[in-house]
Structure formats: C-alpha cells, structure tokens
Design a protein around this motif. Structure first.
Motif, PDB file in Angstrom:
ATOM      1  N   ASP A   6      64.502  22.057  45.879  1.00 28.88           N
ATOM      2  CA  ASP A   6      63.551  23.016  45.315  1.00 28.88           C
ATOM      3  C   ASP A   6      64.278  24.237  44.766  1.00 28.88           C
ATOM      4  OD1 ASP A   6      61.485  21.352  45.969  1.00 28.88           O
ATOM      5  OD2 ASP A   6      60.852  22.467  47.753  1.00 28.88           O
ATOM      6  N   ALA A   7      65.330  24.676  45.460  1.00 27.23           N
ATOM      7  CA  ALA A   7      66.091  25.836  45.007  1.00 27.23           C
ATOM      8  C   ALA A   7      66.792  25.548  43.689  1.00 27.23           C
ATOM      9  CB  ALA A   7      67.105  26.243  46.071  1.00 27.23           C
ATOM     10  N   ILE A   8      67.346  24.344  43.573  1.00 27.78           N
ATOM     11  CA  ILE A   8      68.015  23.951  42.333  1.00 27.78           C
ATOM     12  C   ILE A   8      67.015  23.899  41.185  1.00 27.78           C
ATOM     13  CG2 ILE A   8      69.191  22.044  41.168  1.00 27.78           C
ATOM     14  CD1 ILE A   8      70.463  21.394  43.920  1.00 27.78           C
ATOM     15  N   SER A   9      65.837  23.321  41.458  1.00 24.68           N
ATOM     16  CA  SER A   9      64.799  23.240  40.427  1.00 24.68           C
ATOM     17  C   SER A   9      64.341  24.631  40.007  1.00 24.68           C
ATOM     18  CB  SER A   9      63.614  22.429  40.956  1.00 24.68           C
ATOM     19  OG  SER A   9      62.589  22.352  39.994  1.00 24.68           O
ATOM     20  N   ASP A  12      67.001  26.196  37.834  1.00 20.90           N
ATOM     21  CA  ASP A  12      66.974  25.564  36.518  1.00 20.90           C
ATOM     22  C   ASP A  12      65.851  26.148  35.664  1.00 20.90           C
ATOM     23  OD1 ASP A  12      67.749  22.833  34.914  1.00 20.90           O
ATOM     24  OD2 ASP A  12      65.609  23.241  34.785  1.00 20.90           O
ATOM     25  N   THR A  13      64.683  26.320  36.258  1.00 16.90           N
ATOM     26  CA  THR A  13      63.539  26.870  35.523  1.00 16.90           C
ATOM     27  C   THR A  13      63.796  28.317  35.119  1.00 16.90           C
ATOM     28  OG1 THR A  13      62.007  25.419  36.698  1.00 16.90           O
ATOM     29  CG2 THR A  13      61.072  27.369  35.655  1.00 16.90           C
ATOM     30  N   VAL A  14      64.381  29.106  36.017  1.00 18.46           N
ATOM     31  CA  VAL A  14      64.709  30.500  35.688  1.00 18.46           C
ATOM     32  C   VAL A  14      65.679  30.553  34.513  1.00 18.46           C
ATOM     33  CG1 VAL A  14      65.879  32.574  36.519  1.00 18.46           C
ATOM     34  CG2 VAL A  14      64.220  31.407  37.982  1.00 18.46           C
ATOM     35  N   LEU A  15      66.694  29.698  34.542  1.00 16.54           N
ATOM     36  CA  LEU A  15      67.657  29.652  33.441  1.00 16.54           C
ATOM     37  C   LEU A  15      66.964  29.313  32.130  1.00 16.54           C
ATOM     38  CD1 LEU A  15      70.628  27.759  35.147  1.00 16.54           C
ATOM     39  CD2 LEU A  15      70.673  30.119  34.324  1.00 16.54           C
ATOM     40  N   ASP A  16      66.034  28.374  32.190  1.00 15.42           N
ATOM     41  CA  ASP A  16      65.353  27.947  30.975  1.00 15.42           C
ATOM     42  C   ASP A  16      64.468  29.051  30.413  1.00 15.42           C
ATOM     43  OD1 ASP A  16      65.014  25.614  29.234  1.00 15.42           O
ATOM     44  OD2 ASP A  16      62.913  25.715  29.817  1.00 15.42           O
ATOM     45  N   ARG A  17      63.757  29.766  31.280  1.00 13.67           N
ATOM     46  CA  ARG A  17      62.837  30.804  30.812  1.00 13.67           C
ATOM     47  C   ARG A  17      63.572  32.042  30.313  1.00 13.67           C
ATOM     48  NH1 ARG A  17      60.684  26.665  32.184  1.00 13.67           N
ATOM     49  NH2 ARG A  17      58.563  26.449  32.998  1.00 13.67           N
ATOM     50  N   ARG A  25      76.660  28.270  27.512  1.00 16.58           N
ATOM     51  CA  ARG A  25      77.549  27.424  28.303  1.00 16.58           C
ATOM     52  C   ARG A  25      77.377  27.690  29.798  1.00 16.58           C
ATOM     53  NH1 ARG A  25      83.612  29.200  26.844  1.00 16.58           N
ATOM     54  NH2 ARG A  25      82.809  28.665  24.778  1.00 16.58           N
ATOM     55  N   VAL A  26      76.942  28.896  30.154  1.00 20.01           N
ATOM     56  CA  VAL A  26      76.725  29.232  31.564  1.00 20.01           C
ATOM     57  C   VAL A  26      75.655  28.321  32.153  1.00 20.01           C
ATOM     58  CG1 VAL A  26      75.973  31.025  33.164  1.00 20.01           C
ATOM     59  CG2 VAL A  26      77.429  31.623  31.205  1.00 20.01           C
ATOM     60  N   GLY A  27      74.514  28.215  31.452  1.00 19.55           N
ATOM     61  CA  GLY A  27      73.443  27.363  31.940  1.00 19.55           C
ATOM     62  C   GLY A  27      73.863  25.913  32.039  1.00 19.55           C
ATOM     63  N   PHE A  28      74.568  25.448  31.016  1.00 20.11           N
ATOM     64  CA  PHE A  28      75.003  24.052  31.020  1.00 20.11           C
ATOM     65  C   PHE A  28      75.906  23.771  32.219  1.00 20.11           C
ATOM     66  CE2 PHE A  28      78.125  20.791  30.053  1.00 20.11           C
ATOM     67  CZ  PHE A  28      77.311  19.724  29.693  1.00 20.11           C
ATOM     68  N   ARG A  29      76.871  24.634  32.451  1.00 21.08           N
ATOM     69  CA  ARG A  29      77.844  24.362  33.508  1.00 21.08           C
ATOM     70  C   ARG A  29      77.252  24.533  34.899  1.00 21.08           C
ATOM     71  NH1 ARG A  29      83.115  26.880  30.229  1.00 21.08           N
ATOM     72  NH2 ARG A  29      82.886  25.400  28.495  1.00 21.08           N
ATOM     73  N   MET A  30      76.282  25.419  35.048  1.00 19.42           N
ATOM     74  CA  MET A  30      75.608  25.537  36.342  1.00 19.42           C
ATOM     75  C   MET A  30      74.781  24.297  36.624  1.00 19.42           C
ATOM     76  SD  MET A  30      74.479  29.554  36.473  1.00 19.42           S
ATOM     77  CE  MET A  30      73.797  29.384  38.117  1.00 19.42           C
ATOM     78  N   ARG A  31      74.059  23.808  35.625  1.00 21.91           N
ATOM     79  CA  ARG A  31      73.241  22.617  35.838  1.00 21.91           C
ATOM     80  C   ARG A  31      74.103  21.378  36.072  1.00 21.91           C
ATOM     81  NH1 ARG A  31      69.842  24.832  30.908  1.00 21.91           N
ATOM     82  NH2 ARG A  31      68.036  25.725  31.976  1.00 21.91           N
ATOM     83  N   SER A 284      59.207   8.198  27.599  1.00 22.84           N
ATOM     84  CA  SER A 284      59.027   8.347  26.161  1.00 22.84           C
ATOM     85  C   SER A 284      58.027   9.459  25.857  1.00 22.84           C
ATOM     86  CB  SER A 284      58.535   7.032  25.561  1.00 22.84           C
ATOM     87  OG  SER A 284      58.441   7.099  24.152  1.00 22.84           O
ATOM     88  N   GLY A 285      58.224  10.099  24.689  1.00 29.45           N
ATOM     89  CA  GLY A 285      57.276  11.100  24.230  1.00 29.45           C
ATOM     90  C   GLY A 285      57.534  12.502  24.732  1.00 29.45           C
ATOM     91  N   HIS A 286      58.669  12.734  25.414  1.00 30.98           N
ATOM     92  CA  HIS A 286      58.939  14.032  26.020  1.00 30.98           C
ATOM     93  C   HIS A 286      59.991  14.820  25.232  1.00 30.98           C
ATOM     94  CE1 HIS A 286      56.915  13.628  30.092  1.00 30.98           C
ATOM     95  NE2 HIS A 286      56.727  12.440  29.530  1.00 30.98           N
ATOM     96  N   PHE A 287      60.043  16.118  25.541  1.00 34.57           N
ATOM     97  CA  PHE A 287      61.000  17.053  24.962  1.00 34.57           C
ATOM     98  C   PHE A 287      61.966  17.460  26.064  1.00 34.57           C
ATOM     99  CE2 PHE A 287      61.829  21.637  23.658  1.00 34.57           C
ATOM    100  CZ  PHE A 287      62.734  21.315  22.667  1.00 34.57           C
ATOM    101  N   TRP A 288      63.286  17.353  25.806  1.00 37.24           N
ATOM    102  CA  TRP A 288      64.292  17.488  26.847  1.00 37.24           C
ATOM    103  C   TRP A 288      65.316  18.582  26.523  1.00 37.24           C
ATOM    104  CZ3 TRP A 288      63.944  13.983  30.998  1.00 37.24           C
ATOM    105  CH2 TRP A 288      63.065  12.913  30.801  1.00 37.24           C
ATOM    106  N   HIS A 289      65.857  19.146  27.568  1.00 35.83           N
ATOM    107  CA  HIS A 289      67.006  20.058  27.452  1.00 35.83           C
ATOM    108  C   HIS A 289      67.794  19.962  28.747  1.00 35.83           C
ATOM    109  CE1 HIS A 289      69.547  23.482  26.732  1.00 35.83           C
ATOM    110  NE2 HIS A 289      69.015  24.185  27.711  1.00 35.83           N
ATOM    111  N   ASP A 290      69.097  19.780  28.622  1.00 37.20           N
ATOM    112  CA  ASP A 290      69.978  19.650  29.789  1.00 37.20           C
ATOM    113  C   ASP A 290      69.425  18.663  30.809  1.00 37.20           C
ATOM    114  OD1 ASP A 290      71.879  21.286  28.717  1.00 37.20           O
ATOM    115  OD2 ASP A 290      71.360  23.052  29.892  1.00 37.20           O
ATOM    116  N   ARG A 291      69.088  17.471  30.297  1.00 37.34           N
ATOM    117  CA  ARG A 291      68.694  16.313  31.102  1.00 37.34           C
ATOM    118  C   ARG A 291      67.403  16.505  31.895  1.00 37.34           C
ATOM    119  NH1 ARG A 291      74.230  13.481  33.409  1.00 37.34           N
ATOM    120  NH2 ARG A 291      75.581  13.951  31.631  1.00 37.34           N
ATOM    121  N   ARG A 292      66.568  17.412  31.445  1.00 40.05           N
ATOM    122  CA  ARG A 292      65.294  17.617  32.128  1.00 40.05           C
ATOM    123  C   ARG A 292      64.191  17.798  31.089  1.00 40.05           C
ATOM    124  NH1 ARG A 292      63.874  22.391  36.561  1.00 40.05           N
ATOM    125  NH2 ARG A 292      61.651  21.902  36.780  1.00 40.05           N
TER     126      ARG A 292
END
Length: 328
Positions: A6-9, A12-17, A25-31, A284-292
């Motif tokens: 849950d903490a990782i999720s 990840d959401t905080v980074l995205d928002r 590159r910070v977000g990518f390498r943390m994820r 199928s049918g989804h929009f993705w970023h950094d494997r999520r």
C-alpha cells in the motif's frame, strides 16, 4: 507485506499527481526498484515480429533496440530510408544479433501507409506487435496533400489506417498487441471534437500536439472494443519526460530547463516494451505510464462524454475513408 504494498502504491500515485518528479528520471528510477527483475522475460519476444513507426531515433529507436534484445524481429517503419538504415546499423553495432530491418512508412501519407501495409502482407504471415510512435510538432499549421492538419494525420488518422490495413496480420498472431505512444501533455487538453483539424482556433504547435495525443487516449477504449473480436489488444501510454532529439528540437526551452531531470530514451521506452512483451497481456483499452494503468483525466474541464468520443471516432473513420472510397 500488505502495508508495504500500500505504501508503494501511495508513493507511486503521489509521484504521478505531482508530475515533475513522477515524469522525470527520479520517478522512473524510484518505481523501477519495485519491478520484477525478469519482466519482461529474456527471449520473451523470440519468434515474434514487431513494427515500430518513427524508429529513426529517440523512443522509437530505443523501443526497437529493446524488443530486438528480447529476441523479436523488428521492422523500423520510417519516412526516411537512409536514416532508418543508420538506425539499424546503430542497433546492430550494440547488439550484433539484433534482427532489425527497415520498411518505408510515412504515417501522414495514406498512399505510403497503404504501400507499407501491402509490403508487410507480402513479407509476413503475421504481425505480433504494432507500435505507433511516429510524431511531429510543427510550429505552424500544415496540411497534408489530402487536406488534413499534419499532427492529426500523423498521430491519429495514419495510425488508424495502418492498424486497419494490417489487422488481418495482427489477427493471425497468437497474442497481437497495438500500442500508442501518447504524451502526458494530453492531460491539459479537452477532446477537440468540434475542431479536430484546427481550422477555427488560432494554431499553436504544442497545443496541437497535446490535443492529438488526447485523441489517441480517447480512442484507445473504442479501438480495443472494435478489435476485441479479432483478439487484438489496444493500449496507449505516455513515456514521461524523455531526452530525445524531438524534444530538443521542438521544445528547446523546456529541454534546456529540465535536461538534468529528463529520462533517457530507453527509460522513456520502458513501458512500451513492457506492454509489448510482458505476460500475461496487460488489460486492453487502458492508458499506462511506468507499467501502471493511469487515469485519463486529472482536470475536470478535460472530461468528455462517450458520445463525443464516438463523434471523433466517426470523423476519423470518414477522414481515412473518403466518400468515394468507403469500404463496402
């Protein structure tokens, strides 16, 4: 374990928002620290064929190299055959075993797209992956020979036509996948269903680019439903902020200010490659970023109705099939 997940999720959401760290590159390498080391599996693309448009440089070239490294036969769909051949040489200089070759495809030109599809039908018995990566960001409004605004033709009309024409090849594959490389910039834009060709609004290249990327994302669920009976998966993604020749040329100010934070091309390509190669097939049918899978909207003003998305779909279908050329 559940608390850690849950903490990782949440992170990840905080980074995205917050965008700046998440798209950098910070977000990518943390994820990446929390991804399985063997996904996609080595050799997971062995025996499969992929077409990557706009593969001369940047994310397209990095995608082609990564898929070839996983064992795929990769076709670089390019407008300039000489630059495409150089990209093949560059990839093979790093990976002598890479099975890469070039096919001409000017995605904004329906004649070239049709010829490309015919070439593929002659050369291939099936196509496993189609990646729509080719992009343009003109300073001024330009039209194709058919009278369509260039970013719309490049990012939407051409890819729709190519997908339709190679659908029989995709349908012949066991697990066919179509992937659109969109942009996080689309989050700022409404769906321009009333003026898709930019004929009425004052033209701005960056806005035109982002508008057509919004269109790609809006059409993804419709395309997924349309091609589901053939077993073809359709996804879209955005690569974050990547340091590519296109960004340096088209957005020099942005590139100069953010260069220390930009991802390299391989990091930008990571989710494209993951969508093409991971197992099981992503939804199928989804929009993705950094494997999520990511939301399609962060701003209320960008939301659109199903009817508006359908209107855009009908407009694009009519545009790629003029009245005199409607399929029977």
């Amino acid at each position: 374990m559940r608390i850690a997940s849950d903490a990782i999720s949440f992170l990840d959401t905080v980074l995205d928002r917050t965008i700046a760290p998440g798209y950098s590159r910070v977000g990518f390498r943390m994820r990446k620290r929390h991804w399985p080391d063997n996904d996609p599996r080595p050799e997971s693309m062995r025996g499969r064929t992929a077409l990557v448009t706009g593969a001369n440089s940047g994310i397209g070239k990095a995608t082609a190299a990564a898929l070839a490294g996983l064992g795929a036969t990769v076709l670089l769909g390019v407008r300039d055959l000489e630059r495409g051949a150089q990209a093949c040489r560059d990839i093979q200089a790093t990976d002598p075993d890479a099975d890469v070759s070039v096919v001409r495809c000017d995605i904004a030109d329906p004649v070239s797209v049709t010829e490309c599809a015919a070439t593929l039908a002659h050369r291939l018995s099936r196509l496993d992956v189609l990646i729509h990566n080719a992009g343009v960001l003109p300073d001024t409004r330009q039209e194709t020979a058919e009278g369509h605004e260039l970013t719309l033709a490049t990012h939407v009309l051409g890819p729709l036509l190519l997908t339709e024409l190679v659908a029989p090849l995709l349908g012949a594959a066991t697990d066919p996948r179509v992937i659109f490389v969109a942009s996080g910039g689309m989050y700022t834009q409404r769906l321009a269903v009333d003026d898709p060709e930019y004929r009425e609004s004052p033209y701005q290249g960056v806005t035109a680019y982002a508008r057509t990327k919004r269109m790609q994302v809006a059409l993804t669920p419709l395309l997924a439903a349309h091609y589901a009976p053939r077993g073809i998966s359709v996804s879209s993604m955005h690569p974050g902020w990547a340091d590519t020749p296109g960004v340096a040329t088209s957005l020099p100010g942005f590139h100069r200010l953010t260069k220390p934070l930009l991802r390299d091309a391989a990091e930008g390509a990571d989710t494209v490659v993951w969508l093409a190669a991971t197992e099981p097939t992503p939804a199928s049918g989804h929009f993705w970023h950094d494997r999520r899978s990511r939301p399609e909207h962060y701003l209320r003003r960008t939301r659109y109705s199903d009817e508006q998305a359908q209107r855009l779909w009908r407009y694009c279908r009519d545009a790629i099939h003029p009245a005199s050329d409607q399929p029977s």
